[in-house]
Scaffold this active site. Structure first.
Site: not given
Ligand SMILES: *Cc1c(COP(=O)(O)O)cnc(C)c1O
Length: 393
Positions: A55, A149, A282, A331
């Site tokens: 991700k 969550r 800046y 930036m």
């Molecule tokens: C991001 C995530 C992971 C991976 O987590 P890490 O700590 O980076 O290994 C695993 N499971 C869920 C549900 C996540 O959101």
């Protein structure tokens, strides 16, 4: 994210040739990624496979680059945060199961089928929405065992069982997420074991009802490192795969040696002398107390360099020496003081994460100086950065 110069299925050429003119770039160390995969595999409990979290553009590394390389290393399952991320992986030929961990809006359900994605049903309402789509969808059911969550609360066993009766859902897995697994100390361990026990109870109750849930999984990076005995069919490993932990705490107890995969570099645009009393950047962010020499780097907060590194809190390496960041990170550009580094000139490389000569700045250093964790620093590294793999054609 498409890497420039990448032939399909190949890690791209090394940086000096690939990006002679890049303003700021990421180098990926393929050998380090392989090493981490091997070491993490050695920790996997019986029957458990890696399901890397790619991700957020593989925590800034480049999701397509990382996932394709992982495919070549025999990895057959991934997790993404969104259906769009999953679709991007498929469009670039990534094979295997792709689990979308986060909420997907009904408007995006077509992506799930078009790209053969597996969707997390994030609660009972979401499961019903997925079912109402009217076409068969593959899902993993998310169970909340204490993080509060996403997920159906573990104690609502009837609600969980009802999801299995939704006729358009193909329940291929069930999972939960540990939220206090960074250590094995007192409160963390007690909570983690309670989460695991709650999850096992759900599985047990489903088995008793003859409901088959497919792959059950709960470990992510810290879970695999600290609690491998909790088992599961997948370990959803993110940060550890990229060779770092969220912070330096826990490094001593880490059971395997991990190697950072990513280096972050930027070009020196120009070098200039700043006479005593003159300000740079800046808002008079920096004023030279004596004559100084400064370099302008072609990287800024829009590239993911935290603005909180401004005013001396961060530093970079040029020609093997440290140069403090002066003024406010802009930036697209950042100013550093190179008075004490002889010979710096336009076109030089500044290292923001990685090695230069005998010195190294780690993702931990950057995260700590910026007041955050490595996960955030890495995942915010932006699309403007060129990404390539060092040392491999
Ligand atoms: C991001 C995530 C992971 C991976 O987590 P890490 O700590 O980076 O290994 C695993 N499971 C869920 C549900 C996540 O959101």
């Amino acid at each position: 994210m498409r890497a420039e110069g990448a032939a399909p299925g190949k890690f791209p050429a090394p940086p000096p040739r690939a990006y002679p003119r890049a303003r700021a770039w990421i180098e990926l160390d393929r050998a380090a990624l392989r090493h981490n995969v091997e070491r993490l595999r050695s920790l996997l409990p019986e029957g458990c496979a890696l399901m890397p979290a790619v991700k957020a553009n593989a925590y800034g590394h480049g999701a397509v680059l990382a996932a394709r390389e992982l495919n070549r290393l025999g990895v057959r399952a991934f997790c993404a945060a969104s259906a769009e991320e999953g679709a991007e992986l498929r469009r670039h030929g990534v094979r295997g199961e792709i689990l979308v961990l986060g909420y997907t809006h009904p408007g995006n359900f077509p992506l799930l089928r078009r790209y053969r994605l597996t969707q997390a049903a994030v609660d009972a309402d979401h499961a019903r929405l997925l079912n109402a789509y009217g076409k068969k969808l593959r899902v993993h059911l998310k169970i909340d065992t204490g993080m509060h969550r996403l997920g159906i609360p573990a104690e609502r066993t009837e609600e969980i069982a009802r999801v299995f009766r939704l006729k358009n859902l193909r329940v291929r897995g069930i999972f939960t997420h540990l939220c206090a697994d960074e250590t094995r100390s007192g409160a963390d361990e007690a909570f983690t074991l309670a989460q695991a026990a709650a999850f096992q109870e759900v599985l047990c109750s489903l088995r008793k009802q003859g409901l088959s849930y497919g792959k059950a999984h709960l470990l992510s990076s810290y879970g695999l490192l600290n609690y491998p005995e909790l088992g599961g069919a997948y370990a959803r490993v993110g940060i550890a795969l990229y060779g770092v932990l969220s912070g330096p705490a826990g490094l001593e107890t880490c059971p395997v040696e991990l190697r950072p995969v990513l280096s972050l570099k930027a070009r020196v645009a120009l070098v200039r002398d700043l006479p005593k009393g003159q300000s740079a950047g800046y808002g008079f962010g920096y004023t030279a107390e004596g004559g100084r020499r400064i370099a302008v780097l072609s990287i800024g907060y829009a590239d993911g360099l935290p603005r909180s590194l401004s005013r001396g809190r961060g530093r970079v390496l040029i020609r093997g020496e440290e140069a403090p960041i002066i003024g406010s990170v802009c930036m697209d550009q950042t100013l550093v003081d190179v008075t004490d580094i002889p010979g710096v000139r336009s076109g030089d490389t500044a290292v923001l994460i990685g090695r230069s000569g005998r010195r190294e700045i780690t993702a931990y250093d950057l995260a700590e100086a910026g007041g955050t964790i490595t996960n955030e620093v890495l995942s915010r590294l932006g699309p403007r950065l060129n990404r390539t793999a060092a040392g491999f054609a």
